[in-house]
Design a protein around this motif. Structure first.
Motif, PDB file in Angstrom:
ATOM      1  N   TYR A   1       4.522   5.592  -5.673  1.00  0.00           N
ATOM      2  CA  TYR A   1       4.405   5.758  -7.126  1.00  0.00           C
ATOM      3  C   TYR A   1       3.388   6.853  -7.478  1.00  0.00           C
ATOM      4  O   TYR A   1       3.557   7.571  -8.468  1.00  0.00           O
ATOM      5  CB  TYR A   1       4.003   4.435  -7.778  1.00  0.00           C
ATOM      6  CG  TYR A   1       5.167   3.492  -7.957  1.00  0.00           C
ATOM      7  CD1 TYR A   1       6.161   3.770  -8.884  1.00  0.00           C
ATOM      8  CD2 TYR A   1       5.271   2.326  -7.192  1.00  0.00           C
ATOM      9  CE1 TYR A   1       7.237   2.898  -9.038  1.00  0.00           C
ATOM     10  CE2 TYR A   1       6.333   1.462  -7.340  1.00  0.00           C
ATOM     11  CZ  TYR A   1       7.329   1.753  -8.275  1.00  0.00           C
ATOM     12  OH  TYR A   1       8.393   0.905  -8.434  1.00  0.00           O
ATOM     13  N   SER A   2       2.339   6.998  -6.670  1.00  0.00           N
ATOM     14  CA  SER A   2       1.348   8.056  -6.923  1.00  0.00           C
ATOM     15  C   SER A   2       1.996   9.424  -6.814  1.00  0.00           C
ATOM     16  O   SER A   2       1.748  10.319  -7.636  1.00  0.00           O
ATOM     17  CB  SER A   2       0.191   7.946  -5.916  1.00  0.00           C
ATOM     18  OG  SER A   2      -0.491   6.718  -6.060  1.00  0.00           O
ATOM     19  N   VAL A   3       2.863   9.587  -5.801  1.00  0.00           N
ATOM     20  CA  VAL A   3       3.539  10.877  -5.623  1.00  0.00           C
ATOM     21  C   VAL A   3       4.585  11.078  -6.707  1.00  0.00           C
ATOM     22  O   VAL A   3       4.726  12.170  -7.279  1.00  0.00           O
ATOM     23  CB  VAL A   3       4.175  10.947  -4.219  1.00  0.00           C
ATOM     24  CG1 VAL A   3       4.990  12.236  -4.074  1.00  0.00           C
ATOM     25  CG2 VAL A   3       3.107  10.864  -3.146  1.00  0.00           C
TER      26      VAL A   3
ATOM     27  N   LEU B   1      -8.377   1.143  -3.060  1.00  0.00           N
ATOM     28  CA  LEU B   1      -8.557   2.595  -3.052  1.00  0.00           C
ATOM     29  C   LEU B   1      -7.233   3.287  -3.358  1.00  0.00           C
ATOM     30  O   LEU B   1      -7.164   4.210  -4.174  1.00  0.00           O
ATOM     31  CB  LEU B   1      -9.106   3.015  -1.687  1.00  0.00           C
ATOM     32  CG  LEU B   1      -9.632   4.449  -1.535  1.00  0.00           C
ATOM     33  CD1 LEU B   1     -10.739   4.486  -0.488  1.00  0.00           C
ATOM     34  CD2 LEU B   1      -8.516   5.395  -1.116  1.00  0.00           C
ATOM     35  N   VAL B   2      -6.141   2.804  -2.709  1.00  0.00           N
ATOM     36  CA  VAL B   2      -4.824   3.400  -2.945  1.00  0.00           C
ATOM     37  C   VAL B   2      -4.367   3.128  -4.375  1.00  0.00           C
ATOM     38  O   VAL B   2      -3.803   4.006  -5.052  1.00  0.00           O
ATOM     39  CB  VAL B   2      -3.809   2.839  -1.930  1.00  0.00           C
ATOM     40  CG1 VAL B   2      -2.401   3.333  -2.259  1.00  0.00           C
ATOM     41  CG2 VAL B   2      -4.189   3.240  -0.511  1.00  0.00           C
ATOM     42  N   ALA B   3      -4.633   1.918  -4.872  1.00  0.00           N
ATOM     43  CA  ALA B   3      -4.234   1.575  -6.240  1.00  0.00           C
ATOM     44  C   ALA B   3      -4.992   2.432  -7.263  1.00  0.00           C
ATOM     45  O   ALA B   3      -4.436   2.850  -8.290  1.00  0.00           O
ATOM     46  CB  ALA B   3      -4.491   0.091  -6.494  1.00  0.00           C
TER      47      ALA B   3
ATOM     48  N   MET C   1       0.840  -1.199   0.000  1.00  0.00           N
ATOM     49  CA  MET C   1       0.000   0.000   0.000  1.00  0.00           C
ATOM     50  C   MET C   1       0.881   1.256   0.000  1.00  0.00           C
ATOM     51  O   MET C   1       0.639   2.198  -0.755  1.00  0.00           O
ATOM     52  CB  MET C   1      -0.924  -0.018   1.218  1.00  0.00           C
ATOM     53  CG  MET C   1      -1.859   1.190   1.290  1.00  0.00           C
ATOM     54  SD  MET C   1      -2.902   1.171   2.758  1.00  0.00           S
ATOM     55  CE  MET C   1      -3.849  -0.300   2.499  1.00  0.00           C
ATOM     56  N   HIS C   2       1.926   1.233   0.860  1.00  0.00           N
ATOM     57  CA  HIS C   2       2.793   2.411   0.938  1.00  0.00           C
ATOM     58  C   HIS C   2       3.625   2.567  -0.329  1.00  0.00           C
ATOM     59  O   HIS C   2       3.879   3.693  -0.783  1.00  0.00           O
ATOM     60  CB  HIS C   2       3.705   2.298   2.171  1.00  0.00           C
ATOM     61  CG  HIS C   2       2.943   2.309   3.463  1.00  0.00           C
ATOM     62  ND1 HIS C   2       2.227   3.393   3.898  1.00  0.00           N
ATOM     63  CD2 HIS C   2       2.781   1.334   4.423  1.00  0.00           C
ATOM     64  CE1 HIS C   2       1.653   3.120   5.062  1.00  0.00           C
ATOM     65  NE2 HIS C   2       1.987   1.854   5.411  1.00  0.00           N
TER      66      HIS C   2
END
Length: 765
Positions: free
Chosen positions: A7-9, A44-46, A1-2
């Motif tokens: 990768y999102s950031v 949700l994170v993905a 998850m982290h």
């Protein structure tokens, strides 16, 4: 998850994104996480990471190829809008549905970024492939809603039933989409996937619907007041669809149609209804029809499908309220389709007449209507229709055609070949009264009409209409021409002389009748009289009747005489009096007309500028029985103190001629004493001229006859007897001396001053 959040950031930086592009396994692993839908927070994170990566066009395509779209759309069906609208306090820690709702919202945003729908901080490149896929899977309407960034509204629609012109969505569509998405998720695990990304997906319920411009036409017709986002674009789409179907209609015949053909016909009818609705409920969109009226009017000729004709008729009725559309129709030369449909759609004749009435505001259409035979069709409806509303509308339409400034006179002239002029005026004043007049029986100076005349005229019009209709069906461009023979003269009241819409025989019998157009009648009656006079062998009976009518008119309405000089008939009348070809009845008629015109000072002034005394003298010499009337005319002319007339008299040797008459016995006249009295008064009036009176007096003083008469008062010799003898048929009784009985004995006392001839100007004695 982290790691996923990292990768999102990192996706916010161009350098990181460039490196991610070189790592295709990254996207595959990210999409693989989405299979664990029971791990809602991880998904949700993905999903947030997918949304972040979608800022790059290459990563967008990698995400699509990895099948992320199937997962995102499935997440949307986990949304519960009742939780959002319930108003209760909630948190993700205590409520798993709250997490699912948040995941659904993020999935909506991720889809928006994949397709490039969003703007501002969430802007991403446009991706036509993703947009086509979303249009097919979510429907075009919901796909467009992605750009609004209001996921709650989209999710509520997706998870409820909806039937609007833009969206047909229910349990069956949700089930079909869910089944398709689950199948694609499953196939992707084994390396298979839909190469079109769902662009070929079609809902079974939608496949049965006609969709034009992204709108369900059937539903729109059920909800015509529903607001359309782009009404002009929808109108254009409908017109283009109709144009694409025109070949079907052109090749259609009366043979049995296939099921597919019937379906296409139903689609055409629905499109026409939708076109009418969108024009009716969205002001200004009718302008989009400009350039397409040939198509719409051609649909009126689809006689094998009455519903298509009716639909086209309703569309045309809606657009005719726009002046620009009317002008385009006028320029298209297509009115014949509308005229013919009067008889192919008898149940809609009132609608057709309303359309024609709106179109007749343009002169070009009035001209085209006359050329294509609209007049004979309308006359047939007016005479033979069984519907009072149709007949009244027809009368109103004919009146509007006749009121056109340029073509109106031709319309009225053609109309006069079939119906008496009184009907044309009644159509203009009151169509309802006109219909009652047509059905009634009348005999007055302006209308002779009975059952026989009505039946004869109606039958003749029906025959002409059927002939033209048959010919026009074979050649729509043929030109209609009024018949050479006057239908009214043959069928209405044969044998009657009609001038200016007035039956002269009845007018002479009733000159007090209030005429509709007295000035026009006067002008045409003068023309008729002069034309009869100019013939080598005039019809004596017609000449006497026309002359009698003219004199009666001027007696009944003296003010009309003032209009004669401006019409230019006085010089023509004087020329006829001296014509070498004249018949013996011409001088008589001319004297009678001149006698009545001499009651008008305006006419007398005009005669002063026209050589009239010498022609009058020659007429007196030709018709000695008219000397009495002529002498009274001279008395009126000279009493008006017009030096020009006295000059003409001197040049024509009128004074010696009158003295000769005074000396004679005048035995051929009915009342010689009255005639001599008029001569004396005329000579005295001439002698009172300030300019030429001395010359007249000099001639008179040389005459021994004048010495006997000049000092006598001659009023006693002018009786008040009727002048009926002037006209063969007698003149009608009017005010003045013509109405009083004959005096048998002379009075003992002199007559009062008011018995003077009213034409004598005593102020100049």
């Amino acid at each position: 998850m982290h790691v996923t959040r990292c990768y999102s950031v990192a996706a916010q930086f161009q350098g990181c994104r460039d490196k991610m592009v070189e790592m295709p396994q990254l996207v595959k692993d990210l999409c693989h996480i989405l299979y664990f839908k029971h791990l809602t927070r991880l998904c949700l994170v993905a999903t947030e990471c997918v949304s972040s990566l979608a800022v790059d066009s290459i990563l967008q395509m990698q995400l699509l190829q990895a099948g992320c779209l199937w997962h995102l759309l499935l997440f949307m069906f986990s949304y519960d809008f009742t939780l959002e609208e319930g108003g209760v306090q909630r948190s993700e820690d205590a409520n798993q549905q709250e997490v699912a709702n948040r995941l659904a919202k993020l999935a909506v945003r991720a889809c928006g970024r994949l397709g490039g729908y969003l703007t501002g901080d969430l802007e991403s490149p446009n991706n036509p492939v993703a947009q086509d896929a979303l249009n097919s899977l979510l429907t075009p309407y919901l796909a467009r809603q992605l750009s609004l960034d209001k996921p709650e509204e989209i999710l509520k629609i997706l998870n409820s039933n909806c039937e609007t012109p833009y969206l047909l969505w229910d349990n069956s569509t949700r089930a079909e989409l869910s089944e398709y998405l689950e199948q694609q998720r499953h196939d992707k695990l084994f390396g298979e996937t839909d190469p079109t990304y769902g662009t070929d997906f079609v809902y079974s319920i939608h496949s049965k619907e006609l969709i034009v411009g992204g709108i369900f036409v059937r539903i729109y017709n059920e909800q015509p007041a529903y607001p359309i986002e782009n009404a002009k674009g929808f109108t254009i789409d409908l017109l283009e669809f109709l144009a694409s179907q025109s070949e079907l209609l052109s090749g259609m015949s009366s043979v049995t149609l296939s099921t597919a053909d019937n379906k296409q016909l139903q689609n055409i009818v629905m499109c026409l209804e939708a076109l009418r609705n969108v024009i009716k409920n969205n002001a200004g969109v009718e302008m989009q029809c400009i350039g397409h009226f040939r198509l719409l009017f051609a649909l009126l000729s689809a006689e094998s499908c009455k519903d298509v004709q009716r639909g086209a008729l309703e569309v045309i009725a809606t657009v005719t309220r726009n002046h620009e559309c009317v002008n385009d129709i006028a320029a298209s030369d297509i009115l014949v389709h509308l005229v013919v449909v009067l008889y192919t759609l008898p149940d809609h004749q009132v609608t057709i007449l309303d359309i024609l009435y709106a179109l007749m505001s343009t002169t070009k259409i009035v001209k085209e209507a006359l050329a294509k035979g609209a007049l004979i069709y309308l006359l047939d409806l007016f005479c033979n229709s069984s519907a009072p509303a149709v007949r009244e509308k027809t009368a109103e339409l004919l009146a509007r055609m006749g009121a056109d400034k340029l073509v109106g006179p031709k319309v009225r002239l053609a109309l006069g070949r079939f119906l008496p002029a009184a009907f044309a005026d009644a159509m203009r004043d009151s169509p309802q009264i006109c219909v009652h007049m047509f059905e009634g029986t009348h005999e007055n100076p302006e209308l002779i009409w009975d059952n026989d005349a009505r039946e004869r005229v109606s039958s003749a019009i029906t025959h002409l209409r059927e002939e033209h209709y048959t010919a026009q069906r074979q050649n729509p461009q043929m030109i209609w021409r009024p018949p050479d023979d006057n239908v009214l003269a043959k069928c209405g009241a044969p044998g009657e002389l009609v001038v200016g819409g007035v039956y002269l025989r009845l007018f002479v019998a009733n000159p007090g009748w209030v005429l509709r157009r007295p000035k026009e009648f006067l002008s045409e009656l003068l023309d008729t009289c002069l034309n009869l006079m100019s013939k080598d062998k005039p019809d004596v009976d017609l000449l006497e009747l026309a002359t009698s009518a003219l004199v009666s008119l001027l007696q009944a309405q003296p003010a009309l005489a003032d209009q004669v000089p401006s019409l230019g008939h006085i010089p023509r009348l004087c020329r006829q009096m001296v014509s070498c070809k004249q018949h013996s009845d011409v001088p008589k008629a001319a004297i009678l007309v001149l006698h009545q015109l001499a009651t008008s000072e305006v006419c007398i002034q005009a005669m002063g500028h026209t050589e009239c005394i010498n022609p009058l003298k020659k007429s007196m010499q030709a018709r000695k029985d008219m000397i009495g009337v002529a002498c009274e005319t001279l008395n009126r002319l000279f009493s008006a103190n017009q030096d020009q007339l006295i000059k003409q008299a001197l040049e024509a040797d009128m004074v010696p001629y009158l003295l000769g008459l005074l000396e004679g016995r005048l035995e051929t006249l009915e009342n010689p004493a009255t005639t001599k009295a008029q001569i004396v008064k005329a000579l005295k009036a001439m002698s009172r001229s300030l300019l030429l009176g001395d010359k007249v007096t000099a001639i008179l003083e040389k005459s021994s006859v004048w010495a006997e008469y000049k000092d006598q008062r001659h009023d006693l010799f002018i009786s008040n007897s009727s002048r009926a003898g002037y006209l063969t048929a007698g003149t009608p009784a009017t005010a003045g001396y013509l109405t009083q009985g004959t005096t048998k004995t002379l009075p003992d006392a002199p007559p009062p001053m008011d018995r003077e001839d009213p034409m004598v100007r005593t102020d100049i004695i």
